[in-house]
Design an enzyme around this catalytic site. Sequence first.
Site, short mmCIF file in Angstrom:
data_model
loop_
_atom_site.label_atom_id
_atom_site.label_comp_id
_atom_site.label_asym_id
_atom_site.label_seq_id
_atom_site.Cartn_x
_atom_site.Cartn_y
_atom_site.Cartn_z
N HIS A 109 126.79 13.25 68.91
CA HIS A 109 126.65 11.91 68.33
C HIS A 109 125.92 11.02 69.34
CE1 HIS A 109 128.46 7.74 67.70
NE2 HIS A 109 127.92 7.99 66.54
N ASN A 110 125.03 10.14 68.87
CA ASN A 110 124.27 9.28 69.79
C ASN A 110 123.72 10.11 70.95
OD1 ASN A 110 124.92 7.13 68.21
ND2 ASN A 110 126.31 6.16 69.66
N GLU A 123 121.35 13.80 67.25
CA GLU A 123 121.13 12.58 66.47
C GLU A 123 119.98 11.76 67.06
OE1 GLU A 123 123.47 8.64 64.81
OE2 GLU A 123 124.44 9.88 66.32
N ASP A 152 118.28 7.96 66.51
CA ASP A 152 118.50 6.64 65.90
C ASP A 152 117.19 5.86 66.01
OD1 ASP A 152 119.86 4.54 64.93
OD2 ASP A 152 121.46 4.55 66.41
N HIS A 186 120.31 2.53 70.64
CA HIS A 186 121.45 2.14 69.80
C HIS A 186 121.20 0.71 69.35
CE1 HIS A 186 125.23 3.22 68.14
NE2 HIS A 186 125.82 2.12 68.58
N GLU A 211 118.84 8.92 61.88
CA GLU A 211 119.33 7.63 61.37
C GLU A 211 118.12 6.70 61.39
OE1 GLU A 211 122.62 4.24 62.18
OE2 GLU A 211 123.15 6.27 62.77
#
Length: 750
Positions: A304-305, A334, A336, A349, A383
Amino acid sequence: MEPEGSYVQDDPHVKLMMAGSTLRKVKSRSWKKQRHFRLLEDGLTIWYKSRWAGKGHSTFSVMDVEAVREGHQSEVMLSIAEEFPAELCFTLVFHGRQGNLDLVADSPEEAQAWIQGVRKLIHKAQTMDEQERQDQWVRDWFQKADKNKDGKMNFKEVKKLLKMMNVEMNEDNALHLFTMADKCESGSLEIERFVHFYQMLTQRDEVWKVFQDYSGDGERLTLEELEAFLRLEQGEGDQSSQHAQQLIQRYEPSETAVKESSMSLEGFQIYLCSQEGSIFNPALLELHQDMNQPLSHYFISSSHNTYLLEDQLRGLSSLEAYIQALKRGCRCVEVDCWDGSDGEPIVYHGHTLTSKILFRDIISTLKEYAFKVSDFPVIVSLENHCGVEQQTVMARHLRHILGETLLTAPLDGQIPLMLPSPQELRGKILLKAKKLGRLETHLDETLTDEVSDEDEMANGDAESPSAEDRPAETTNKKSKLSRELSDLVVYCKSVHFHGFEHARSQAKCYEMSSFSESKAKKLAKDAGSEFVRCNARQLCRTYPSGLRTDSSNYNPQDMWNMGCQIVALNFQTAGLEMDLNDGRFRQNGCCGYVLKPDFMRDGDSRFSPDRPEDRPGYKPARLSIQVISAQQLPKVNQKEGSIVDPLVRVEIYGVPQDQTREETSHINNNGFNPVWNETLNFVVHSPELALVRFVVEDHDKTSRNDFIGQFTLPFTCIQPGYRHIHLLSKDGTAIPPSSVFVNVSVSELT
């Protein structure tokens, strides 16, 4: 025994390293400082200090270095590429989460000497056998304690060393052993005599007792006696006779004993401390599972992230974070994405102070590192916060940089009824994102290029704290999707979850939903067995709550209990949850894919984690662990004279009924060879799902216990019998020779 360094002392590169060099240590464009580096006499420790600092210096062991990269092969090096040519630059990459060391030499020859020299030393360190490793450990201590560097140690120095090594020993006992080792009665020990002293010190009574139980003459084990031990204690059955012969060949140091097909106490102890004597069944460390089942039948190691090295409010976004996750066997990363100011999409983020990196640099990093530790497919979870123009830029980067590696169409041109297997997708990168229409709809021009944002929002997939609680109507705005990007989504189309009934009757196998941890837990509570059945056919991703701004993790076991495949964790955050993830994926060649138990792969499964006893084929197990002793535990508190008070705790993670823990009492002042001989008993209802975690802690009656080491493994990978558990640090790296000695028995619960 020759000093360890001597085998390479004559190598010109290593000679230069021992003579020392002044290298520039680089932390950023503006932080570049000269440091004096040299390899110490042990041939394993690299020492460095500032030319100006008085006494302060730093050291690290070659054992901690995983690889040497030449040239501009890190973000820091790329940032100074114009200032220093590639042939002067190199980067030391460490195991675990320790940051890189970026160095610049004064000449290409000097850079090459360090690059080749360190590589040789790493190779040597990796190819040492158990005995050499142990002897090296002893030598390292000797070097540390021999303060005046005369190659000798008097009794006072030895006493100090015992304290450093975590050994609390009364003076008479220590003096007695010292005198026995000091054959020449010179009042000091040279290194060879010290190794002998150390062997007497580490003579393990508990291993000697097991040896005595099977040895007729108390001196050696004959082939038949070793066979009996393997059959009766180690649960080896028919293969014990052949295995006994192999063990003697492999681990017996005495040539005479090998000729007579027998094993000495020393050989027996070396075997018990080896990988074959480990609690983890070595055969299951290899790739051994069926990799031809649909993707939805596997647990998939997921991050994640991925772009963060620290927390998600102020942390550094970094390409190294991707490299580290992939190195740990991660198969779902991931990204983003946000619109960049100059037409180039950026990754960070959103709405926080984390630093930013270019999307195209991440894709280049993936291209280079995706398949270094595993051939099986990597899923890129996108994302996407970009406008249509920069989405198109992303699509072009993906196609251009990844080329054939990127999967852009169904494998055989057919619309799948079930997902392809990891085997069929070897070497491929898959994009997980929203898609216009379905795979079935041959995209005609009339198809809208809009996709509803409620898709992801209502599952809380925007990964912000408020997304989970926002009413659906406010999120149902349309966002534009680039046709080019949409076309790259094949088997991982992100969709909104409309309930299990809809999933069963309407959903396609290539559609998948994401759930925040709280949403997933609610689904588990309300409809456990439906969740399991849905996950037999479709992929599902879970991720940490947006409130975890410190990048802490949730317990992945709760999600695996439901058959969720992509359980995304913050790989950058060490601790229990990552120990469980590392433990789950240590099996099957660390390839990042682990086959789910058969009762979770069946679309008609009746399995519910809350009621494991209701499923056909329910077979609970009894696990009994006699914690015998521990060896050479690291010091937690570096204060002079502090010694640990260790205890061992065994924790089970699995279905709710299986979550339990038991611990031994603590032993005062002995981190060197504490003995417990205490038995801990467990009943495990779903052994196929359970993980067993061994934790050693330093007991503290006034505050929280300090962590010393741990090891986690799947219940199904346990080898019964007398076994060593080789402990890992908080970061998941090895801390040899620290271990716990246990006797394990596993039986069916009747």
